[in-house]
Design a protein around this motif. Sequence first.
Motif, mmCIF file in Angstrom:
data_model
loop_
_atom_site.group_PDB
_atom_site.id
_atom_site.type_symbol
_atom_site.label_atom_id
_atom_site.label_comp_id
_atom_site.label_asym_id
_atom_site.label_seq_id
_atom_site.Cartn_x
_atom_site.Cartn_y
_atom_site.Cartn_z
ATOM 1 N N GLU B 10 0.856 -1.190 0.000
ATOM 2 C CA GLU B 10 0.000 0.000 0.000
ATOM 3 C C GLU B 10 0.902 1.253 0.000
ATOM 4 O O GLU B 10 1.528 1.575 1.026
ATOM 5 N N THR B 12 0.383 4.411 0.199
ATOM 6 C CA THR B 12 0.137 5.508 1.152
ATOM 7 C C THR B 12 0.760 5.183 2.518
ATOM 8 O O THR B 12 1.269 6.068 3.199
ATOM 9 N N LEU B 13 0.718 3.896 2.891
ATOM 10 C CA LEU B 13 1.341 3.505 4.160
ATOM 11 C C LEU B 13 2.858 3.618 4.068
ATOM 12 O O LEU B 13 3.525 4.053 5.006
ATOM 13 N N ALA B 16 3.846 7.307 4.493
ATOM 14 C CA ALA B 16 3.781 7.825 5.866
ATOM 15 C C ALA B 16 4.905 7.257 6.730
ATOM 16 O O ALA B 16 5.590 7.999 7.449
ATOM 17 N N VAL B 17 5.109 5.938 6.641
ATOM 18 C CA VAL B 17 6.154 5.319 7.460
ATOM 19 C C VAL B 17 7.532 5.790 6.997
ATOM 20 O O VAL B 17 8.414 6.097 7.821
ATOM 21 N N GLU B 19 8.293 8.614 5.653
ATOM 22 C CA GLU B 19 8.479 10.002 6.094
ATOM 23 C C GLU B 19 8.979 10.063 7.539
ATOM 24 O O GLU B 19 9.986 10.689 7.837
ATOM 25 N N ILE B 20 8.277 9.363 8.422
ATOM 26 C CA ILE B 20 8.635 9.480 9.851
ATOM 27 C C ILE B 20 10.003 8.824 10.115
ATOM 28 O O ILE B 20 10.816 9.346 10.885
ATOM 29 N N GLN B 23 12.701 11.120 8.962
ATOM 30 C CA GLN B 23 12.854 12.205 9.942
ATOM 31 C C GLN B 23 13.571 11.737 11.201
ATOM 32 O O GLN B 23 14.244 12.500 11.869
ATOM 33 N N GLU B 24 13.400 10.469 11.535
ATOM 34 C CA GLU B 24 14.035 9.929 12.734
ATOM 35 C C GLU B 24 15.485 9.506 12.461
ATOM 36 O O GLU B 24 16.137 8.916 13.311
ATOM 37 N N LEU B 81 4.171 -6.072 10.316
ATOM 38 C CA LEU B 81 3.256 -4.929 10.421
ATOM 39 C C LEU B 81 2.103 -5.212 9.471
ATOM 40 O O LEU B 81 2.237 -5.065 8.261
ATOM 41 N N GLU B 108 -0.409 3.684 16.702
ATOM 42 C CA GLU B 108 -0.087 4.998 16.163
ATOM 43 C C GLU B 108 1.304 4.920 15.563
ATOM 44 O O GLU B 108 2.100 4.048 15.926
ATOM 45 N N LEU B 109 1.575 5.855 14.677
ATOM 46 C CA LEU B 109 2.863 5.862 13.984
ATOM 47 C C LEU B 109 4.031 5.938 14.976
ATOM 48 O O LEU B 109 5.050 5.254 14.810
ATOM 49 N N ASP B 110 3.877 6.749 16.023
ATOM 50 C CA ASP B 110 4.946 6.872 17.018
ATOM 51 C C ASP B 110 5.223 5.545 17.724
ATOM 52 O O ASP B 110 6.361 5.233 18.052
ATOM 53 N N VAL B 112 4.918 2.620 16.394
ATOM 54 C CA VAL B 112 5.678 1.796 15.442
ATOM 55 C C VAL B 112 7.149 2.201 15.497
ATOM 56 O O VAL B 112 8.049 1.347 15.582
#
Lengths: 285, 121
Positions: B10, B12-13, B16-17, B19-20, B23-24, B81, B108-110, B112
Amino acid sequence: MGAIIIGAMLTTYYIGIHYFTPEMLIVVLGTTTIVLLIVGHTIVASFERIAQANRMKSEFVSIVSHQLRTPLSSLRWSLDLLRGGRLGEVNKKQEEYLNIVNESNNRMIDLVNDLLNVNRIEEGRFEIKPEMFSIESLSEEVIEELRPIANKSGVVINLYKDKNIPSTYADPNRIRMVVENLIDNAIKYSKKDIKDKFINVGLKQEKDEIRFSVEDNGIGIPAILQKQVFGKFFRGDNLIKQKVEGTGLGLFIAKGIINLSGGEIGFKSTEGQGSTFWFTLPIKK
Amino acid sequence: MKKILFVEDEPTLQKAVGEILTQEGFRVFSALDGEKGLELIKKENPDLVLLDLILPKKDGFEVLKEIKENEKLKDMPVIVLTNLEGIGDVEKALSLGATTYLIKANYELDDVVNKIKETLK
């Protein structure tokens, strides 16, 4: 079905032999056979249609729910990024609306999860994985988790327990769902206009069982509705003419879980005075 | 910089994952199916794999099995996941050697990200 047709024909034959000539008997028997075959076929077909409709309904719920979970997860995680300010600064107004979207999304996720669970319970596919665990620790954890929500509604949660509550044999994740549901309901259906709002959570050992209970001095359930409480889509919010969030599936699922765990679930309630919901669980395997 | 491979069909998932995790401070690779996933695992040798189970071409269970049967890859942590939540699925993935099993809709994303950091400690 065949036996019924043969039986009916034999009966017709033995009765008919006294009243009809052999030619007429053949016509009567022929007609009886045709009528019986048509009726029989219709009955079997309608049973098959009902069974098929049920299967289709379950498959439909299951497919729709699974398919919904992926976009709902995308939505949740994208919102997490936005709300967390990871995609740029969010102003107050934007934050307010992002929170609304997030709340709505969480409600949809809850509904989809509940529908999946209801479907599994109805089909006998709901899985439990029992083990020995401490329901005392579990209850304490859930109470601490829900205390902030209770505080917002001005409700005090107390825990009354026997000394040395033994471990119980059940699926801790599933029992957690039930405990959360019962305490959450007690918070949701607390009275708005009184001062000393309480929820007394009780844990007792009774012979080979643990008895868990949640007593409140909330709005209670009118006698006329008490039979429907563990049914699907039972909601208390039309009773109090105020909106309460929830799917109306929690108690149906709770009953399914407790029954599968070898326990019992029930309640006592007086309209305007409060309710006590309880369940029991076996101590031993 | 630690490398993470996310095998997920997917987009879109993935976005999002990705991206974070970027950033991390992680380097993120992604694959849209199981075959491509295994190919990237062998080529990039990531520090951790995030693995969905329902995947085109080769499902997550097979990918997991191949990782764990490969002498060179078997110690690579794999976080499942997914939205599959049958007890049988969870047990199968854990017995095949998955480190953790997370159900997407419940995290929530955090959460994960925290699980990933915990695993990489």
